[in-house]
Design an enzyme around this catalytic site. Structure first.
Site, short mmCIF file in Angstrom:
data_model
loop_
_atom_site.label_atom_id
_atom_site.label_comp_id
_atom_site.label_asym_id
_atom_site.label_seq_id
_atom_site.Cartn_x
_atom_site.Cartn_y
_atom_site.Cartn_z
N SER A 79 24.77 19.32 17.42
CA SER A 79 24.24 18.91 18.40
C SER A 79 24.19 18.49 19.58
O SER A 79 23.87 18.05 20.42
CB SER A 79 22.32 19.41 18.29
OG SER A 79 22.09 20.47 17.66
N LYS A 82 24.02 18.39 23.19
CA LYS A 82 23.22 19.34 24.11
C LYS A 82 23.21 18.20 24.73
O LYS A 82 22.84 18.04 25.91
CB LYS A 82 22.13 19.02 22.72
CG LYS A 82 21.82 20.65 22.49
CD LYS A 82 20.84 20.01 21.50
CE LYS A 82 20.36 21.93 20.61
NZ LYS A 82 21.03 22.28 20.11
N TYR A 164 11.84 21.93 18.86
CA TYR A 164 13.68 21.22 19.37
C TYR A 164 14.59 22.99 18.62
O TYR A 164 13.65 24.03 17.93
CB TYR A 164 13.90 20.87 18.39
CG TYR A 164 15.54 20.44 17.95
CD1 TYR A 164 15.78 19.73 18.91
CD2 TYR A 164 15.90 20.69 17.11
CE1 TYR A 164 17.38 18.83 18.91
CE2 TYR A 164 17.41 20.35 17.82
CZ TYR A 164 18.56 20.12 18.27
OH TYR A 164 19.24 19.23 18.24
N GLU A 286 17.50 10.88 23.32
CA GLU A 286 15.56 10.26 22.62
C GLU A 286 15.99 9.57 22.75
O GLU A 286 16.78 8.62 21.99
CB GLU A 286 15.62 11.77 21.12
CG GLU A 286 16.11 13.12 21.36
CD GLU A 286 16.25 13.73 20.04
OE1 GLU A 286 16.51 13.12 19.08
OE2 GLU A 286 16.47 14.33 19.94
N LYS A 329 20.99 10.75 18.96
CA LYS A 329 20.97 12.08 19.12
C LYS A 329 21.39 12.34 17.60
O LYS A 329 23.03 11.70 17.53
CB LYS A 329 22.19 13.04 20.58
CG LYS A 329 21.77 14.29 20.28
CD LYS A 329 20.40 14.59 20.20
CE LYS A 329 20.54 16.18 19.99
NZ LYS A 329 19.96 16.56 18.56
N SER A 332 24.44 18.28 13.64
CA SER A 332 25.19 19.45 12.35
C SER A 332 25.71 20.67 12.33
O SER A 332 24.89 21.07 13.46
CB SER A 332 23.82 19.45 11.25
OG SER A 332 23.50 17.97 11.09
#
Length: 376
Positions: A79, A82, A164, A286, A329, A332
């Site tokens: 991820s 993203k 999420y 984040e 961030k 996985s």
């Protein structure tokens, strides 16, 4: 005189060697226990301090071939992908191709008038569309994804909660491709990766780079690599190396070296839009006020934040990172684990890539311990 000149020349080299040895000791102390506890075959760590990158490689990229990990070994980012989706969407917005205030039906006409069309692209990019799940249901395939969104029923109004979600980010990235009249993978290969100086990163690893692609290992140490799923490219599909990823981190720490459009796009991913507990959700990244405790970071990356709906407070106006901020961030896949963090105000950052999906709290603990000792 000659001896004095020689001594003066050696002193900086000795100091540099001492600094390198100290940094290696810091990284070793954080990484080696994790590898031993979870039997991780290989880990690549890259650290940047004031613009200087250092690399620390551990173990094997492939146990079968006895191939050692290096800074050019390709790992699945999961991820962390993203954050690249967010960069692409921000890039499209800078070019005027889309707006975060748009609704998905503008680009996917089949969705006009549906519940998902009440959400904005900003909601999709911050997981606040109203309760999209972590994963697509098992019976949803690529050709049924739009039908799934068309029939989806929300749990909450857009912006009320953060949940999420791969479907949320998948549609976010899909819309960016439509707005740019390009597939996500093509946009990465032709625009984003080259602009960031990432020459060995891929959505689809070409045959010529397969020798660099690490083998991943599951809990039983069975080898394998990711299996594509719905919107896999846009949600967890990128493969990269610690060398490329630390360039990415350095570009986020100091975007001024990038060409203007990409610089503004990267800056756009640093804006915070929703507060969820002690974490602020931006596009991809984040955020946490710096300095940040290990407990706060682990809470923001906990199972509850990944699997459950959490109340969200929209920030009006959006939060620009004027104060020191820790960006991070996790990522996985079934057989790989990644963590990326950086603090622009301190000019420090870290990339940890592993070919085993070991627990997220331990990744964060290792990164936090390293960066704590590197901050000025």
């Amino acid at each position: 005189m000659a001896l004095a000149m020689l001594s003066c020349g050696l002193a900086p080299l000795a100091a540099h060697a001492a600094d390198d040895a100290k940094l290696r000791a810091i990284v070793d102390q954080a990484i080696r226990p994790v590898m031993a506890e979870y039997n991780v075959p290989g880990i690549a760590v890259a650290v940047t301090v004031d613009g200087k990158a250092s690399f620390f490689n551990y173990g094997l990229a492939s146990k079968e071939d006895n191939t050692p990990v290096s800074e050019t070994t390709l790992f699945e980012l999961g991820s962390v992908t993203k954050t690249f989706v967010a960069t692409l969407v921000s890039y499209a917005q800078v070019q005027g191709k889309l707006s975060l205030d748009d609704h998905p039906g503008k680009y996917v006409p089949q969705l006009k008038g549906s519940a998902i069309d009440k959400a904005t692209l900003l909601n999709l990019g911050t997981y606040t569309a109203g309760g999209l799940p972590l994963q697509f249901p098992d019976d949803v395939s690529d050709d049924k994804a739009i039908d799934y969104f068309k029939q989806w029923k929300p749990d909450a109004a857009p912006g009320a909660q953060r949940r999420y979600s791969n479907p949320s980010l998948g549609l976010f990235g899909h819309v960016a491709g439509l707005a740019l009249h390009s597939r996500f993978s093509d946009s990465m290969d032709n625009k984003i990766f080259p602009g960031l100086g990432m020459r060995h990163s891929y959505v689809h690893v070409p045959p010529g780079a397969m020798a660099s692609y690490a083998m991943g290992y599951d809990e039983k140490n069975q080898p394998g690599r990711m299996s594509p799923d719905v919107f896999a490219d846009e949600t967890y599909g990128i493969k990269s190396s610690s060398a490329d990823m630390i360039r990415y981190v350095q570009a986020n720490i100091d975007p001024t070296r990038l060409e203007p459009t990409l610089r503004r796009a990267v800056d756009g991913t640093h804006v915070g839009y929703f507060r969820i507990g002690g974490m602020v959700q931006g596009l991809g990244w984040e955020q946490y006020p710096y300095p940040v405790s290990l407990q706060q970071l682990q809470a923001g990356n906990s199972r509850a934040m990944i699997w459950e709906a959490n109340a969200a407070q929209q920030l009006t106006p959006p939060q620009t990172p004027s104060a020191p901020t820790w960006f991070n961030k996790t990522g996985s896949t079934n057989r790989f684990g990644a963590y990326v963090a950086f603090v622009p105000a301190q000019k420090i950052g870290i990339v940890i890539l592993a070919n085993k999906n070991y627990p997220i709290p331990d990744r964060i603990k290792a990164a936090h311990a390293i960066l704590q000792q590197l901050a000025p």
